[in-house]
Design an enzyme around this catalytic site. Structure first.
Site, short mmCIF file in Angstrom:
data_model
loop_
_atom_site.label_atom_id
_atom_site.label_comp_id
_atom_site.label_asym_id
_atom_site.label_seq_id
_atom_site.Cartn_x
_atom_site.Cartn_y
_atom_site.Cartn_z
N LYS A 182 22.58 28.46 34.54
CA LYS A 182 23.18 27.14 34.78
C LYS A 182 23.91 27.23 36.32
O LYS A 182 25.09 27.60 36.23
CB LYS A 182 24.15 26.66 33.80
CG LYS A 182 24.39 24.97 33.50
CD LYS A 182 24.83 24.50 34.82
CE LYS A 182 26.39 24.41 34.89
NZ LYS A 182 26.75 23.73 36.29
N CYS A 235 36.85 34.54 45.50
CA CYS A 235 37.68 35.07 44.73
C CYS A 235 38.17 36.47 45.11
O CYS A 235 39.41 36.88 44.88
CB CYS A 235 37.25 35.30 43.42
SG CYS A 235 35.67 35.89 43.24
N GLU A 283 33.88 36.71 35.57
CA GLU A 283 34.52 37.28 36.60
C GLU A 283 35.31 35.92 37.01
O GLU A 283 34.87 34.84 37.42
CB GLU A 283 33.47 37.44 37.53
CG GLU A 283 33.87 38.47 38.73
CD GLU A 283 34.19 37.57 39.96
OE1 GLU A 283 35.42 37.01 40.26
OE2 GLU A 283 33.16 37.32 40.73
N GLU A 308 45.85 30.53 43.43
CA GLU A 308 44.56 30.83 44.02
C GLU A 308 44.01 29.53 44.69
O GLU A 308 43.97 28.56 44.20
CB GLU A 308 43.43 31.25 42.95
CG GLU A 308 42.10 31.40 43.91
CD GLU A 308 40.96 32.06 43.09
OE1 GLU A 308 41.06 31.44 41.85
OE2 GLU A 308 40.28 32.98 43.48
#
Ligand code: ADP
Length: 487
Positions: free
Chosen positions: A181, A291, A256, A387
């Site tokens: 997906k 990331c 992750e 983040e």
């Protein structure tokens, strides 16, 4: 230049299930936009639960044949896929720049990396084996290393090709089948890879792509009872939801997630190198939407002012613009991300005042935000702890090695960390003590498909890439035979 015979850019894209392009069951579609212009670039099938059901069934039906395929033959198929991907690097790169916005040369590198992943795991397909365990003369004991079954891959938009390839290639190499997906912002690359792989010889149903939204297609995939493993790359918030859905079915999940990579610079570092990497580590890699970025700059107090002045000179030279013009930085992926990153300009202004550098959004169509540095940020500020996923860098000073490591580790994340120094001992003390799955010494992003990648702490569970990933797509079966002690 490549032959690019296989793929063309289309205006309409269907799901790819069981070796065929098919509409979503309810014929729904959604638009994909170019983040550089906001223009609609494609209409894509909007998969939902019924389509996930169909794809998981197809992957299940293909499983027995694929897992029983001679490993050498599986290896050859993966090698053929790598060759076909290489022949289509230019088209894959163009599609990626179109849907993701990243500069075309970066997209080319990513498309090459996608082929590299299939090559690397082609080499592994016939080298996955169990072990013999000594239990004394009375027993023969050994392990098989078997595929898990049908694997689910829920992917983000920042590296639409390489994140797809790194988990799908190892899953296929080890005898699993896959349902992917892709992110709703970037489905075109995934559909194109699947088509290329099928044309290169991958059997029907071994690799299926269901495009659509997270709640509508991602969630039913993550929680599907016939899925044997879920690999998710994305935000911590969504990762938690995916892990919860998988846990309901006792399905293993590789996660992750985010990062807030400390990039630590000591006075003895090669300054040009450290400056180049401060730029490459955050600003020019998908415009900071990454990331594993060096998204927290920690600079020794003796060189702090000079380093930031020189960094500003480097940032002056960066071009920001549409990826097709091959600038240094492209746009944010979509309006939501643009607004989120923009909101951190306000957060920074409240926390530390006017930015040391930049702080502007570009006055043009598309989702462009200029490179920004906030100096004097404290390590416990939101700028340094959250983040941002954009080109906003908090710069923090430290006075000695002890403080550097404490600040580097003072975060809920633990994906990557980097150090710039000429002192080998110090670099290795940092590598030993830093809480991160990946440590870069004198080169940010010093890693490859051969090296394990994943996070400590809230940055995730499991490791992608490398031979270590093989473990996450296989399970061991122990066989123990009592053969008698004999004469
Ligand atoms: P972002 O990186 O933009 O924060 P996410 O982490 O939410 O995005 O998304 C990464 C991937 O997870 C995308 O493919 C997205 O569609 C998918 N996703 C989003 N929400 C869910 C959910 N509730 N369940 C499963 N997948 C989801």
């Amino acid at each position: 230049m490549s032959s690019d015979s296989t793929v063309d850019r289309q205006e309409k894209y269907q799901l790819f299930v069981d070796g065929e392009h098919v509409d979503a069951e309810n014929n729904g579609t959604f638009d994909v936009n170019d983040p550089a212009t906001t223009d609609v670039i494609a209409e894509v099938a909007r998969g939902r639960e019924a389509d996930i059901e169909y794809a998981v069934d197809a992957a299940n039906a293909a499983l027995d044949d694929w897992r029983r395929t001679n490993p050498k033959a599986r290896s050859e198929t993966l090698r053929d896929i790598a060759v076909a991907l290489r022949a289509n690097v230019e088209t894959l790169a163009q599609l990626t720049t179109l849907e993701n916005g990243k500069p075309i040369s970066e997209a080319r590198g990513e498309a090459e990396g996608c082929a590299d992943a299939f090559d690397f795991y082609a080499g592994i397909a016939d080298k996955v084996h169990g072990e013999q365990i000594p239990r004394g003369r009375e027993y023969v004991d050994f392990t098989y290393r078997e595929p898990l079954g049908v694997t689910a891959h829920i992917a983000p938009w920042n590296f639409p090709l390489s994140i797809f390839a790194r988990s799908v290639a190892v899953a296929l190499a080890t005898g699993n089948t896959a349902v992917v997906k892709p992110a709703e912002q970037t489905p075109l690359g995934a559909l194109t890879i699947a088509k290329i792989a099928h044309e290169a010889g991958l059997p029907d149903g071994a690799l299926n792509v269901v495009t659509g939204f997270g709640a509508e297609a991602g969630a039913p995939l993550a929680g599907h009872p016939n899925i044997d493993c879920v690999t998710f790359t994305g935000s911590v918030e969504t990762g938690r939801k995916v892990a919860e859905l998988a846990a309901q079915q006792i399905t293993p999940a590789n996660l992750e997630l985010g990062g807030k990579g400390p990039n630590v610079v000591f006075p003895d570092a090669d300054m040009d190198l450290a400056l180049d990497n401060a730029v490459a580590g955050l600003f020019t890699m998908v415009s900071g939407q990454c990331c594993s970025a060096g998204s927290r700059l920690l600079v020794h107090e003796d060189i702090y002012d000079e380093f930031l002045d020189n960094l500003a000179d480097r940032l002056d030279a960066l071009e920001v613009g549409p990826g097709s013009e091959d600038p240094d930085m492209g746009p944010m992926i979509d309006e939501g991300q643009y607004e989120k990153v923009k909101s951190y300009l306000d957060v920074g202004r409240k926390e530390v005042g006017e930015p040391f550098y930049g702080g502007e959004v570009l006055d043009r169509e598309g989702y462009f935000i200029g490179p920004t540095v906030f100096a004097g940020a404290s390590n416990d500020s939101r700028l340094a702890q959250e983040e941002i996923f954009g080109p906003i860098l908090p710069a923090i000073s430290f006075s000695d090695e002890q403080e550097a490591i404490e600040k580097a580790n003072d975060t809920e994340f633990g994906l990557t960390a980097g150090i710039f120094t000429a002192d080998l001992n110090r670099a290795h003390r940092f590598a030993r003590d830093v809480e991160a799955g990946g440590v870069y010494i004198n080169e940010w992003f010093a890693e490859g498909i051969e090296t394990p990648f994943g996070g400590f702490k809230k940055s995730g569970i499991g490791r992608e890439k490398s031979t270590e990933a093989v473990k996450h797509y296989t399970q061991s079966k122990n066989v123990c035979a009592n053969i008698g002690i004999g004469e």
